[in-house]
Design a protein around this motif. Structure first.
Motif, PDB file in Angstrom:
ATOM      1  N   GLY A  33      16.978   4.689 -12.398  1.00  0.00           N
ATOM      2  CA  GLY A  33      15.574   4.460 -12.707  1.00  0.00           C
ATOM      3  C   GLY A  33      14.689   5.635 -12.358  1.00  0.00           C
ATOM      4  N   SER A  34      13.415   5.362 -12.309  1.00  0.00           N
ATOM      5  CA  SER A  34      12.427   6.394 -12.017  1.00  0.00           C
ATOM      6  C   SER A  34      11.207   5.750 -11.380  1.00  0.00           C
ATOM      7  CB  SER A  34      12.004   7.113 -13.304  1.00  0.00           C
ATOM      8  OG  SER A  34      10.873   7.941 -13.079  1.00  0.00           O
ATOM      9  N   THR A  35      10.567   6.503 -10.505  1.00  0.00           N
ATOM     10  CA  THR A  35       9.331   6.012  -9.900  1.00  0.00           C
ATOM     11  C   THR A  35       8.216   5.877 -10.936  1.00  0.00           C
ATOM     12  OG1 THR A  35       8.710   8.275  -9.262  1.00  0.00           O
ATOM     13  CG2 THR A  35       9.895   6.958  -7.624  1.00  0.00           C
ATOM     14  N   LYS A  36       8.457   6.323 -12.153  1.00  0.00           N
ATOM     15  CA  LYS A  36       7.467   6.158 -13.232  1.00  0.00           C
ATOM     16  C   LYS A  36       7.140   4.689 -13.488  1.00  0.00           C
ATOM     17  CE  LYS A  36       8.369  10.261 -16.128  1.00  0.00           C
ATOM     18  NZ  LYS A  36       8.872  10.704 -17.462  1.00  0.00           N
ATOM     19  N   THR A  37       8.120   3.804 -13.237  1.00  0.00           N
ATOM     20  CA  THR A  37       7.905   2.397 -13.587  1.00  0.00           C
ATOM     21  C   THR A  37       7.362   1.568 -12.424  1.00  0.00           C
ATOM     22  OG1 THR A  37      10.187   1.710 -13.123  1.00  0.00           O
ATOM     23  CG2 THR A  37       9.717   2.521 -15.344  1.00  0.00           C
ATOM     24  N   MET A  38       6.902   2.238 -11.364  1.00  0.00           N
ATOM     25  CA  MET A  38       6.227   1.502 -10.293  1.00  0.00           C
ATOM     26  C   MET A  38       4.994   0.788 -10.838  1.00  0.00           C
ATOM     27  SD  MET A  38       5.903   3.693  -6.799  1.00  0.00           S
ATOM     28  CE  MET A  38       7.309   4.198  -5.831  1.00  0.00           C
ATOM     29  N   VAL A  39       4.776  -0.427 -10.389  1.00  0.00           N
ATOM     30  CA  VAL A  39       3.557  -1.152 -10.739  1.00  0.00           C
ATOM     31  C   VAL A  39       2.377  -0.572  -9.974  1.00  0.00           C
ATOM     32  CG1 VAL A  39       2.421  -3.402 -10.777  1.00  0.00           C
ATOM     33  CG2 VAL A  39       4.893  -3.242 -11.210  1.00  0.00           C
ATOM     34  N   PHE A  40       2.562  -0.392  -8.672  1.00  0.00           N
ATOM     35  CA  PHE A  40       1.538   0.184  -7.798  1.00  0.00           C
ATOM     36  C   PHE A  40       2.081   1.492  -7.243  1.00  0.00           C
ATOM     37  CE2 PHE A  40       1.317  -4.491  -7.487  1.00  0.00           C
ATOM     38  CZ  PHE A  40       0.057  -4.692  -8.038  1.00  0.00           C
ATOM     39  N   GLY A  41       1.413   2.590  -7.576  1.00  0.00           N
ATOM     40  CA  GLY A  41       1.875   3.905  -7.157  1.00  0.00           C
ATOM     41  C   GLY A  41       1.633   4.174  -5.684  1.00  0.00           C
ATOM     42  N   VAL A  42       2.131   5.321  -5.225  1.00  0.00           N
ATOM     43  CA  VAL A  42       2.053   5.669  -3.805  1.00  0.00           C
ATOM     44  C   VAL A  42       0.615   5.687  -3.310  1.00  0.00           C
ATOM     45  CG1 VAL A  42       2.487   7.476  -2.108  1.00  0.00           C
ATOM     46  CG2 VAL A  42       4.236   6.930  -3.829  1.00  0.00           C
ATOM     47  N   ALA A  43      -0.266   6.366  -4.028  1.00  0.00           N
ATOM     48  CA  ALA A  43      -1.665   6.456  -3.583  1.00  0.00           C
ATOM     49  C   ALA A  43      -2.304   5.074  -3.505  1.00  0.00           C
ATOM     50  CB  ALA A  43      -2.456   7.364  -4.516  1.00  0.00           C
ATOM     51  N   ASN A  44      -2.021   4.250  -4.494  1.00  0.00           N
ATOM     52  CA  ASN A  44      -2.561   2.892  -4.493  1.00  0.00           C
ATOM     53  C   ASN A  44      -2.053   2.112  -3.291  1.00  0.00           C
ATOM     54  OD1 ASN A  44      -2.276  -0.107  -5.207  1.00  0.00           O
ATOM     55  ND2 ASN A  44      -3.678   0.590  -6.798  1.00  0.00           N
ATOM     56  N   LEU A  45      -0.763   2.235  -2.981  1.00  0.00           N
ATOM     57  CA  LEU A  45      -0.184   1.480  -1.876  1.00  0.00           C
ATOM     58  C   LEU A  45      -0.756   1.907  -0.532  1.00  0.00           C
ATOM     59  CD1 LEU A  45       3.541   1.339  -3.006  1.00  0.00           C
ATOM     60  CD2 LEU A  45       1.910  -0.556  -2.970  1.00  0.00           C
ATOM     61  N   VAL A  46      -0.867   3.216  -0.321  1.00  0.00           N
ATOM     62  CA  VAL A  46      -1.415   3.697   0.954  1.00  0.00           C
ATOM     63  C   VAL A  46      -2.846   3.202   1.129  1.00  0.00           C
ATOM     64  CG1 VAL A  46      -2.091   5.744   2.273  1.00  0.00           C
ATOM     65  CG2 VAL A  46       0.110   5.700   1.075  1.00  0.00           C
ATOM     66  N   SER A  47      -3.639   3.312   0.078  1.00  0.00           N
ATOM     67  CA  SER A  47      -5.016   2.833   0.145  1.00  0.00           C
ATOM     68  C   SER A  47      -5.056   1.326   0.381  1.00  0.00           C
ATOM     69  CB  SER A  47      -5.753   3.180  -1.146  1.00  0.00           C
ATOM     70  OG  SER A  47      -7.043   2.601  -1.170  1.00  0.00           O
ATOM     71  N   TYR A  48      -4.261   0.596  -0.369  1.00  0.00           N
ATOM     72  CA  TYR A  48      -4.248  -0.878  -0.264  1.00  0.00           C
ATOM     73  C   TYR A  48      -3.867  -1.326   1.140  1.00  0.00           C
ATOM     74  CZ  TYR A  48      -3.071  -5.734  -1.462  1.00  0.00           C
ATOM     75  OH  TYR A  48      -2.999  -7.106  -1.508  1.00  0.00           O
ATOM     76  N   LEU A  49      -2.780  -0.797   1.659  1.00  0.00           N
ATOM     77  CA  LEU A  49      -2.330  -1.196   2.987  1.00  0.00           C
ATOM     78  C   LEU A  49      -3.361  -0.870   4.053  1.00  0.00           C
ATOM     79  CD1 LEU A  49       1.388  -0.056   2.711  1.00  0.00           C
ATOM     80  CD2 LEU A  49       0.602  -2.408   2.957  1.00  0.00           C
ATOM     81  N   SER A  50      -4.054   0.255   3.879  1.00  0.00           N
ATOM     82  CA  SER A  50      -5.026   0.684   4.894  1.00  0.00           C
ATOM     83  C   SER A  50      -6.253  -0.213   4.950  1.00  0.00           C
ATOM     84  CB  SER A  50      -5.453   2.133   4.640  1.00  0.00           C
ATOM     85  OG  SER A  50      -6.406   2.232   3.589  1.00  0.00           O
ATOM     86  N   GLN A  51      -6.409  -1.080   3.970  1.00  0.00           N
ATOM     87  CA  GLN A  51      -7.513  -2.042   4.015  1.00  0.00           C
ATOM     88  C   GLN A  51      -7.206  -3.200   4.964  1.00  0.00           C
ATOM     89  OE1 GLN A  51     -10.153  -0.824   2.207  1.00  0.00           O
ATOM     90  NE2 GLN A  51      -8.641   0.756   1.665  1.00  0.00           N
ATOM     91  N   PHE A  52      -5.928  -3.396   5.271  1.00  0.00           N
ATOM     92  CA  PHE A  52      -5.506  -4.528   6.085  1.00  0.00           C
ATOM     93  C   PHE A  52      -5.018  -4.135   7.475  1.00  0.00           C
ATOM     94  CE2 PHE A  52      -4.755  -5.522   1.608  1.00  0.00           C
ATOM     95  CZ  PHE A  52      -5.533  -6.665   1.471  1.00  0.00           C
ATOM     96  N   MET A  53      -4.550  -2.902   7.619  1.00  0.00           N
ATOM     97  CA  MET A  53      -4.012  -2.428   8.897  1.00  0.00           C
ATOM     98  C   MET A  53      -4.124  -0.915   8.928  1.00  0.00           C
ATOM     99  SD  MET A  53       0.068  -2.888   8.057  1.00  0.00           S
ATOM    100  CE  MET A  53      -0.148  -4.278   6.932  1.00  0.00           C
ATOM    101  N   SER A  54      -4.294  -0.374  10.112  1.00  0.00           N
ATOM    102  CA  SER A  54      -4.248   1.074  10.246  1.00  0.00           C
ATOM    103  C   SER A  54      -2.810   1.550  10.083  1.00  0.00           C
ATOM    104  CB  SER A  54      -4.773   1.507  11.619  1.00  0.00           C
ATOM    105  OG  SER A  54      -6.145   1.243  11.751  1.00  0.00           O
ATOM    106  N   LEU A  55      -2.639   2.596   9.319  1.00  0.00           N
ATOM    107  CA  LEU A  55      -1.343   3.248   9.191  1.00  0.00           C
ATOM    108  C   LEU A  55      -1.332   4.449  10.118  1.00  0.00           C
ATOM    109  CD1 LEU A  55      -1.065   3.151   5.297  1.00  0.00           C
ATOM    110  CD2 LEU A  55      -0.122   1.502   6.942  1.00  0.00           C
ATOM    111  N   HIS A  56      -0.248   4.614  10.869  1.00  0.00           N
ATOM    112  CA  HIS A  56      -0.189   5.669  11.874  1.00  0.00           C
ATOM    113  C   HIS A  56       0.905   6.684  11.554  1.00  0.00           C
ATOM    114  CE1 HIS A  56      -1.989   2.277  14.359  1.00  0.00           C
ATOM    115  NE2 HIS A  56      -2.913   3.230  14.357  1.00  0.00           N
ATOM    116  N   PRO A  57       0.794   7.892  12.085  1.00  0.00           N
ATOM    117  CA  PRO A  57       1.842   8.891  11.861  1.00  0.00           C
ATOM    118  C   PRO A  57       3.221   8.347  12.242  1.00  0.00           C
ATOM    119  CG  PRO A  57      -0.053   9.921  12.888  1.00  0.00           C
ATOM    120  CD  PRO A  57      -0.323   8.438  12.886  1.00  0.00           C
ATOM    121  N   GLY A  58       4.152   8.479  11.333  1.00  0.00           N
ATOM    122  CA  GLY A  58       5.505   7.977  11.547  1.00  0.00           C
ATOM    123  C   GLY A  58       5.759   6.603  10.973  1.00  0.00           C
TER     124      GLY A  58
END
Length: 281
Positions: A211-236
Motif C-alpha cells: 500500500g501507500s500512505t496516500k490512502t490515509m483518511v487522516f494525514g499526519v498533520a491532521n492527526l498531530v493537530s487533532y490529538l493535540s486538541q485532547f492531550m499534550s503531545l511530548h517529545p518521544g
C-alpha cells in the motif's frame, strides 16, 4: 539523519546510520534518543556533527526500538479507506484513537510472542510519527513543526482479544512484544512527503500488504493537530497512524499468525523489520 539505538535489551546506546550503512556511536553527544534528545535543539546539534569522526560500531549488533522511554504510544484505527473496506467497517468521520501499552515496544527484529490463548494474532504495517516538541492545541498548518521524524511501526494485534472480548481495543493491541518500532528514526528533513510513502508486509515471503500512505483518511498533520486538541503531545511520543489493506482479518477465510511464521515489513525510506513469531511461555 537515520537515528537508531543498538545493543542488548535495556542497555541500548544511541547511534546513527552513515551513508555507507555503518552504525556510528552517538553516546558522547546525546544520552539517548528520547525526550529531550529528540527536541529541535538536540537534533540540530547532532546534524552538525562530522559523521566521519564518530566511532564506528563493529559487528552486527541488535537494534533496539528507535525511540527510548516512549511516553505515549497512540494508535489510529481504520485510517486507510481501503483497509476499512476490507474489514466491512465505515470510514470514520473523526480519527479513531486507542492506546498501545508502551510495555509492548521492542526492537525491529526482535521475536514477537503470540500470547497464551491467542488464535487470531494479526499483522499491520504502519507509519510511525515521532513527536519532537510539546504540542498542545496546534493547527494543522503548523503540526509538522512538532514532528521529529518517522519510523516503521508494526501494530501487531490479537483480533479476538481486540473485538470479541468485552471492553475496548487496547488489550488486543498491548501484549508483550506487540509494538516493534524501527529500525531507524528518520528525521523529517529526509521525508519529503509523509503522505506519499510505499509500504509493504510479507508473511513467510508472501506479500500480504502492498500500500501507500496516500490512502490515509487522516494525514499526519491532521492527526498531530487533532490529538493535540485532547492531550499534550511530548517529545518521544509515538503515533502509529493506521494500516493499508491486506491484514489477516480481512482475508477470506481469515488468516492468522502461528509459531514459526516470519513477518517482514517496511516503508519507503524508513527501513525494514523482520520478526519470527513464537509462542509465549
Amino acid at each position: 539523519m537515520k537515528l537508531l539505538r543498538y545493543g542488548e535489551e535495556g542497555s541500548e546506546k544511541p547511534g546513527l546510520l552513515d551513508a555507507e550503512g555503518m552504525i556510528r556511536d552517538l553516546s558522547a553527544h546525546v544520552a539517548d534518543l528520547g525526550g529531550k534528545g529528540l527536541e529541535p535543539a538536540s537534533l540540530a546539534a547532532l546534524s552538525k556533527l562530522d559523521i566521519k569522526t564518530l566511532p564506528v560500531v563493529s559487528g552486527n549488533p541488535r537494534l533496539g526500538a528507535c525511540v527510548a522511554d516512549v511516553g505515549k504510544f497512540i494508535c489510529i484505527g481504520l485510517n486507510y479507506s481501503d483497509h476499512a473496506a476490507e474489514t466491512g467497517a465505515q470510514v470514520p468521520s473523526e480519527p479513531i484513537i486507542f492506546m498501545k501499552a508502551n510495555s509492548a515496544i521492542v526492537g525491529p527484529d526482535d521475536d514477537v510472542l503470540i500470547p497464551r490463548g491467542s488464535e487470531k494474532t494479526d499483522w499491520e504495517v504502519e507509519l510511525g510519527v515521532v513527536i519532537g516538541k510539546t504540542a498542545k492545541y496546534v493547527t494543522e498548518a503548523d503540526a509538522l513543526d512538532y514532528v521529529a521524524g518517522y519510523c516503521v511501526s508494526h501494530d501487531v494485534s490479537e483480533r479476538a482479544f481486540q473485538t470479541e472480548r468485552k471492553g475496548q481495543w487496547t488489550k488486543g493491541k498491548s501484549c508483550d512484544t506487540f509494538g516493534p518500532i524501527g529500525p531507524w528514526l528518520v528525521t523529517k528533513d529526509e521525508v519529503a512527503d509523509p503522505q506519499n510513502l510505499k509500504m509493504w508486509l510479507k508473511v513467510n515471503g508472501q506479500t500480504m500488504q502492498d500500500g501507500s500512505t496516500k490512502t490515509m483518511v487522516f494525514g499526519v498533520a491532521n492527526l498531530v493537530s487533532y490529538l493535540s486538541q485532547f492531550m499534550s503531545l511530548h517529545p518521544g511520543d509515538v503515533i502509529s497512524t493506521g494500516t493499508p489493506p491486506g491484514v489477516g482479518m480481512g482475508m477470506k477465510p481469515p488468516r492468522y499468525l502461528k509459531a514459526g511464521d516470519v513477518v517482514e515489513l517496511g516503508i519507503e525510506g524508513l527501513g525494514s523489520q523482520k520478526q519470527t513469531f513464537k509462542a509465549d511461555a
